[in-house]
Design an enzyme around this catalytic site. Structure first.
Site, PDB file in Angstrom:
ATOM      1  N   TYR A   1       0.672  -1.256  -0.133  1.00  0.00           N
ATOM      2  CA  TYR A   1      -0.484  -0.344  -0.215  1.00  0.00           C
ATOM      3  C   TYR A   1       0.496   1.423  -0.205  1.00  0.00           C
ATOM      4  O   TYR A   1       0.471   1.763  -0.681  1.00  0.00           O
ATOM      5  CB  TYR A   1      -0.870   0.284   1.528  1.00  0.00           C
ATOM      6  CG  TYR A   1      -1.449   1.170   0.569  1.00  0.00           C
ATOM      7  CD1 TYR A   1      -3.030   0.612  -0.588  1.00  0.00           C
ATOM      8  CD2 TYR A   1      -2.673   2.161   1.613  1.00  0.00           C
ATOM      9  CE1 TYR A   1      -3.704   1.814  -0.612  1.00  0.00           C
ATOM     10  CE2 TYR A   1      -2.977   2.906   1.752  1.00  0.00           C
ATOM     11  CZ  TYR A   1      -4.202   2.992   1.114  1.00  0.00           C
ATOM     12  OH  TYR A   1      -5.266   3.580   0.121  1.00  0.00           O
TER      13      TYR A   1
ATOM     14  N   LYS B   1      -3.267   8.482   2.851  1.00  0.00           N
ATOM     15  CA  LYS B   1      -4.186   8.708   3.581  1.00  0.00           C
ATOM     16  C   LYS B   1      -3.886   8.984   4.862  1.00  0.00           C
ATOM     17  O   LYS B   1      -5.480   9.477   5.435  1.00  0.00           O
ATOM     18  CB  LYS B   1      -4.573   6.972   3.451  1.00  0.00           C
ATOM     19  CG  LYS B   1      -4.609   6.348   2.123  1.00  0.00           C
ATOM     20  CD  LYS B   1      -6.438   6.990   1.380  1.00  0.00           C
ATOM     21  CE  LYS B   1      -7.213   6.462   0.108  1.00  0.00           C
ATOM     22  NZ  LYS B   1      -7.952   7.307   0.160  1.00  0.00           N
TER      23      LYS B   1
HETATM   24  O1  0WD Z   1     -10.158  -1.491  -1.443  1.00  0.00           O
HETATM   25  C1  0WD Z   1     -10.574  -0.330  -2.158  1.00  0.00           C
HETATM   26  N1  0WD Z   1     -11.001  -0.377  -3.425  1.00  0.00           N
HETATM   27  C2  0WD Z   1     -10.994   0.978  -1.419  1.00  0.00           C
HETATM   28  C3  0WD Z   1     -11.133   2.299  -1.590  1.00  0.00           C
HETATM   29  C4  0WD Z   1     -10.513   1.038   0.310  1.00  0.00           C
HETATM   30  C5  0WD Z   1     -10.581   1.400   1.085  1.00  0.00           C
HETATM   31  C6  0WD Z   1     -10.555   3.364   0.717  1.00  0.00           C
HETATM   32  N2  0WD Z   1     -10.844   2.803  -0.834  1.00  0.00           N
HETATM   33  C7  0WD Z   1     -10.111   4.525  -1.553  1.00  0.00           C
HETATM   34  C8  0WD Z   1      -9.565   4.860  -2.830  1.00  0.00           C
HETATM   35  O2  0WD Z   1      -7.964   4.904  -2.233  1.00  0.00           O
HETATM   36  C9  0WD Z   1     -10.076   6.007  -2.727  1.00  0.00           C
HETATM   37  O3  0WD Z   1     -10.276   7.270  -2.321  1.00  0.00           O
HETATM   38  O4  0WD Z   1     -11.763   4.697  -2.140  1.00  0.00           O
HETATM   39  C10 0WD Z   1     -11.915   5.681  -2.908  1.00  0.00           C
HETATM   40  C11 0WD Z   1     -12.753   5.158  -4.425  1.00  0.00           C
HETATM   41  O5  0WD Z   1     -12.032   4.302  -4.941  1.00  0.00           O
HETATM   42  P1  0WD Z   1     -12.011   2.960  -5.748  1.00  0.00           P
HETATM   43  O6  0WD Z   1     -13.568   2.738  -5.615  1.00  0.00           O
HETATM   44  O7  0WD Z   1     -11.810   1.934  -5.123  1.00  0.00           O
HETATM   45  O8  0WD Z   1     -11.593   3.312  -7.407  1.00  0.00           O
HETATM   46  P2  0WD Z   1     -11.588   3.294  -8.826  1.00  0.00           P
HETATM   47  O9  0WD Z   1     -12.796   2.750  -8.811  1.00  0.00           O
HETATM   48  O10 0WD Z   1     -10.960   3.452  -9.488  1.00  0.00           O
HETATM   49  O11 0WD Z   1     -11.903   5.544  -8.544  1.00  0.00           O
HETATM   50  C12 0WD Z   1     -10.730   5.702  -7.727  1.00  0.00           C
HETATM   51  C13 0WD Z   1     -11.008   7.557  -9.110  1.00  0.00           C
HETATM   52  C14 0WD Z   1     -11.015   7.364 -10.539  1.00  0.00           C
HETATM   53  O12 0WD Z   1     -10.083   5.722 -11.056  1.00  0.00           O
HETATM   54  P3  0WD Z   1      -8.810   5.686 -12.311  1.00  0.00           P
HETATM   55  O13 0WD Z   1      -9.626   3.977 -12.554  1.00  0.00           O
HETATM   56  O14 0WD Z   1      -9.319   6.390 -13.629  1.00  0.00           O
HETATM   57  O15 0WD Z   1      -7.953   5.883 -11.219  1.00  0.00           O
HETATM   58  O16 0WD Z   1     -10.411   7.877  -9.095  1.00  0.00           O
HETATM   59  C15 0WD Z   1     -10.264   9.061  -9.866  1.00  0.00           C
HETATM   60  C16 0WD Z   1     -10.448   8.336 -11.076  1.00  0.00           C
HETATM   61  O17 0WD Z   1     -12.544   8.110 -11.604  1.00  0.00           O
HETATM   62  N3  0WD Z   1      -9.343  10.054 -10.491  1.00  0.00           N
HETATM   63  C17 0WD Z   1      -9.790  11.627 -10.419  1.00  0.00           C
HETATM   64  N4  0WD Z   1     -10.476  12.363 -10.348  1.00  0.00           N
HETATM   65  C18 0WD Z   1     -10.042  13.463 -10.336  1.00  0.00           C
HETATM   66  N5  0WD Z   1      -8.641  14.269 -10.463  1.00  0.00           N
HETATM   67  C19 0WD Z   1      -8.235  11.875 -10.213  1.00  0.00           C
HETATM   68  C20 0WD Z   1      -8.261  13.239 -10.241  1.00  0.00           C
HETATM   69  N6  0WD Z   1      -7.200  13.604 -11.103  1.00  0.00           N
HETATM   70  N7  0WD Z   1      -7.114  10.405 -10.300  1.00  0.00           N
HETATM   71  C21 0WD Z   1      -7.897   9.575  -9.914  1.00  0.00           C
END
Ligand code: 0WD
Length: 256
Positions: free
Chosen positions: A156, A163
């Site tokens: 991580y 975080k």
């Molecule tokens: O296990 C997990 N999936 C966990 C996620 C456990 C605990 C927390 N999280 C957190 C993540 O760290 C994040 O903060 O939840 C949040 C959402 O993550 P997610 O739903 O797991 O991931 P995802 O569906 O990939 O969404 C994250 C999105 C990006 O997707 P991409 O695939 O393009 O990296 O964050 C957005 C983007 O849509 N993103 C941005 N949005 C605006 N401006 C930017 C940016 N510069 N960079 C990434």
């Protein structure tokens, strides 16, 4: 049952696809009667967000790269143009270079460290500044974090440090914005299979460990995180600010 977010307007940042935690939150907010403003990152995510929006009550879909001040200014303008108070903002996004989630943390370069901090932590400050003027009747800002902020989780790495910074930002923002009736909290979710999570090396071993060792003996469902977001956005969460709420099957209490 009365809807918990009836008549509310919420902006949700971070839907990339149907697996995104932000999408589950959007569905739950919509189920509870909220009208949504959705953002997307880049043209490649626009279509996906538009098609997912179909089944929900969505006022507008706008681009927003949180590293671009112009996009954040445009978001403030869009909120102003809607002519109604904003009640909730969900910041569900993060980014780090894949190589920084696979090699030892000590190898992290300056650029990768700063990039993770900018997108994953500073962006909450920038988003809070962009949305707060629209929260004229008070509001709730919610971000997503993970327990790798305070404990070492293999691979991580730089995201754990980002975080930690994000969680500290939650506390300082809560203190600044509290007098305006704006609450700021984080949901600390257990590991969930999403596109971002797949970038972390050996992520499936983390899922397996949680299923074996967490008090509830299972992994976290995104719907559980979404329902906690509804609580924080609704009047039920009115006394809660500056908090990190764990929705992780209880994993964070375990020593070994
Ligand atoms: O296990 C997990 N999936 C966990 C996620 C456990 C605990 C927390 N999280 C957190 C993540 O760290 C994040 O903060 O939840 C949040 C959402 O993550 P997610 O739903 O797991 O991931 P995802 O569906 O990939 O969404 C994250 C999105 C990006 O997707 P991409 O695939 O393009 O990296 O964050 C957005 C983007 O849509 N993103 C941005 N949005 C605006 N401006 C930017 C940016 N510069 N960079 C990434």
């Amino acid at each position: 049952m009365p809807q918990l977010l009836e008549g509310q307007l919420a902006v949700i940042l971070g839907i990339a696809n149907k697996w995104s935690i932000a999408y589950s939150i959007a569905q739950a907010f919509s189920r509870e009667g909220a009208t949504l403003l959705l953002t997307y990152l880049g043209e490649h995510q626009k279509e996906a967000v538009e098609s997912l929006a179909g089944e929900m009550s969505v006022a507008k879909i706008v681009p927003c790269d949180v590293t671009r001040e112009d996009d954040l200014t445009a978001l403030t303008e869009t909120l102003r143009s809607l002519g109604r108070p904003l009640h909730a903002a969900v910041h569900s996004l993060a980014f780090a270079n894949r190589e920084d989630l696979t090699r030892p943390f000590v190898e992290t370069g300056r650029g990768g460290f700063l990039l993770a901090q900018e997108v994953s932590a500073y962006s909450l400050v920038a988003v809070a500044r962009a949305v707060a003027p629209a929260m004229t009747a008070g509001g709730s800002i919610i971000t997503l974090t993970y327990g790798g902020s305070t404990r070492v989780v293999p691979n991580y790495n730089v995201m754990g440090v980002a975080k930690a910074s994000l969680e500290a930002s939650v506390r300082y923002l809560a203190s600044d914005l509290g007098p305006a009736g704006i609450r700021v909290n984080a949901l600390s979710a257990g590991p969930i299979k999403t596109a971002s999570a797949r970038a972390i090396k050996d992520f499936s071993t983390v899922l397996d460990a949680v299923a074996k060792r967490a008090p509830l003996r299972r992994n976290t469902d995104p719907g559980e995180v979404a329902d906690a977001a509804v609580f924080l956005a609704s009047g039920l969460g009115r006394g809660v600010t500056g908090n990190i709420l764990f929705v992780d099957s209880g994993m964070q209490i375990m020593g070994l």
